[in-house]
Design a protein around this motif. Structure first.
Motif: not given
Length: 329
Positions: A10-14, A18-22, A27-32, A154-158
Motif C-alpha cells: 500500500p501507499d504508506a511509509p514502509r 502497515v495494514i491495508n483494510l481493503a 505488512f511488517q517492515f524490518k530494517e536489517n 486502499q482497494p486499488y494498488l499499482i
C-alpha cells in the motif's frame, strides 16, 4: 486453486506495521542494516457497524495470554442475542483475543490472535485486527513497543517489478464513500506517458470488475516479461493441515447435534469446516448417504450438547437438533 504469492504494498511509509483494510492484509517492515525486509499476514477486520480505525498509531503495550475486559457495547449486543458475557474473560479457549495481544495507542483497539481462525479474511471483529494463532505469535515476538502502525484503506494498488506494471484490485467497502478509481486511472495515464508504453485498458476494466485481489500486469509487456508474470509454482497439498481440529470418533453412547442436511457434499463439508473452526472448536463431520448430514459432536452429556446448539444459533444462525445417545437394550 489459485494462491497469490505476490502482493502490492500500500501507499504508506514502509516502516513498522502497515495494514491495508481493503486487502485484509498486514505488512511488517524490518530494517536489517541497509536492507529492508517485509513479512505479510492475512487478517480479520471490523464490521461495517464497527469498522477498524484508520490513521497513524503505535504499539503501546504487549500481553501474553491477555484477559479480555468486555466493552459495554459488546456486552449489550450479546445480552440482546441471549448470550450474556461476563465482565472479563480470562486466558484460555473461550478468550477471543487468543494467546497474544498488541495494544494500539488508540484506546480500545488491538492487534491480537483469535479462537476463531475461520474469521480471518472476513469483516468479523468489533474493530480490532485479528491474525491466525501462528501468525500473531511471530508478529508478537518480533514487534517491539512503540513500533509505528499505519492503517489505510486502499482497494486499488499499482506496483512495478522487473519492468512489469501491475494492478491489484479489492472490492471497495460500501461505506467507504467516494470511489478513488478515477485517481487510479489518472495515475495509469501518467505512467503511460512517462514510460512511453500503452496501457491495456480492456485488461484494466476486467481487473477492476473482477476485484480478485491478485496483481495483474496491465501494460503492454516487454519481451520476456510475460513469462515472469505468469510463472506458476506447484505446491504439494500437506497431509495434515496446520491448525485443523481433530474430530473424535463416532460413539453410540454420546450426544450429537444435527446442524444441517444438504444436497451438495461440498456445501456440507464447508459448513462442517466452519463449525470445526468456531472458538473454541465444535467437532463436526459429514455423514453421507442419499443426502449429506452435518453432525456436531460427540458431547459427553445433554448440557454440553445444548451449549453447542446455543452457540451454533448465535454464531452461525443454525437451528441445531439434539440427537440422543443410542439406548442399550
Amino acid at each position: 486453486l489459485l494462491l497469490p504469492l505476490s502482493f502490492i504494498l500500500p501507499d504508506a511509509p514502509r516502516k513498522g506495521i502497515v495494514i491495508n483494510l481493503a486487502a485484509m492484509r498486514l505488512f511488517q517492515f524490518k530494517e536489517n542494516g541497509r536492507s529492508l525486509s517485509v513479512s505479510t499476514y492475512p487478517i480479520g477486520i471490523g464490521t461495517s457497524e464497527r469498522p477498524s480505525p484508520m490513521g497513524q498509531m503505535f504499539i503501546d503495550r504487549k500481553m501474553f495470554r491477555p484477559t479480555w475486559y468486555v466493552p459495554a457495547s459488546i456486552a449489550e449486543d450479546h445480552r440482546k442475542k441471549g448470550d450474556p458475557l461476563p465482565a472479563k474473560v480470562p486466558p484460555g479457549p473461550l478468550n477471543p483475543l487468543g494467546e497474544y495481544a498488541l495494544y494500539l495507542s488508540k484506546a480500545g483497539y488491538l492487534i491480537h490472535g483469535t479462537n476463531k481462525p475461520s474469521s480471518i479474511g472476513l469483516r468479523a471483529t468489533n474493530g480490532c485486527i485479528r491474525l491466525y494463532p501462528e501468525a500473531i505469535k511471530r508478529l508478537f515476538e518480533s514487534t517491539p513497543l512503540r513500533t509505528p502502525v499505519h492503517i489505510v484503506n486502499q482497494p486499488y494498488l499499482i506496483g512495478q517489478r522487473d519492468g512489469v506494471v501491475y494492478l491489484e484490485v479489492h472490492a471497495p467497502f460500501e461505506e467507504s464513500g467516494a470511489d478513488p478509481l478515477e485517481k487510479v486511472y489518472t495515475k495509469l495515464r501518467n505512467m503511460e506517458k512517462k514510460l512511453g508504453r500503452a496501457v491495456d485498458w480492456k485488461r484494466v476494466e476486467k481487473v477492476v470488475a473482477e476485484a480478485r485481489g491478485i496483481p495483474v500486469p496491465v501494460f503492454e509487456l516487454r519481451e520476456g516479461s510475460e513469462r515472469r508474470s505468469a510463472e506458476i509454482i506447484e505446491l504439494r497439498h500437506p497431509v495434515l493441515l496446520y491448525g485443523k481440529p481433530e474430530v473424535p470418533e463416532l460413539r453410540t453412547n454420546a450426544w450429537y447435534v444435527l446442524a444441517a442436511t444438504l444436497p451438495d457434499r461440498v456445501d456440507a463439508q464447508r459448513l462442517a469446516a466452519m463449525i470445526n473452526h468456531q472458538g473454541p472448536p465444535i467437532p463436526a463431520r459429514v455423514i453421507s448417504n442419499d443426502r449429506h448430514r452435518v453432525i456436531a459432536g460427540p458431547f459427553k452429556d445433554v448440557g454440553e450438547a445444548k451449549d453447542a446448539v446455543k452457540r451454533l444459533k448465535i454464531d452461525l444462525g443454525i437451528d441445531g437438533i439434539l440427537v440422543e445417545p443410542v439406548k442399550e437394550i
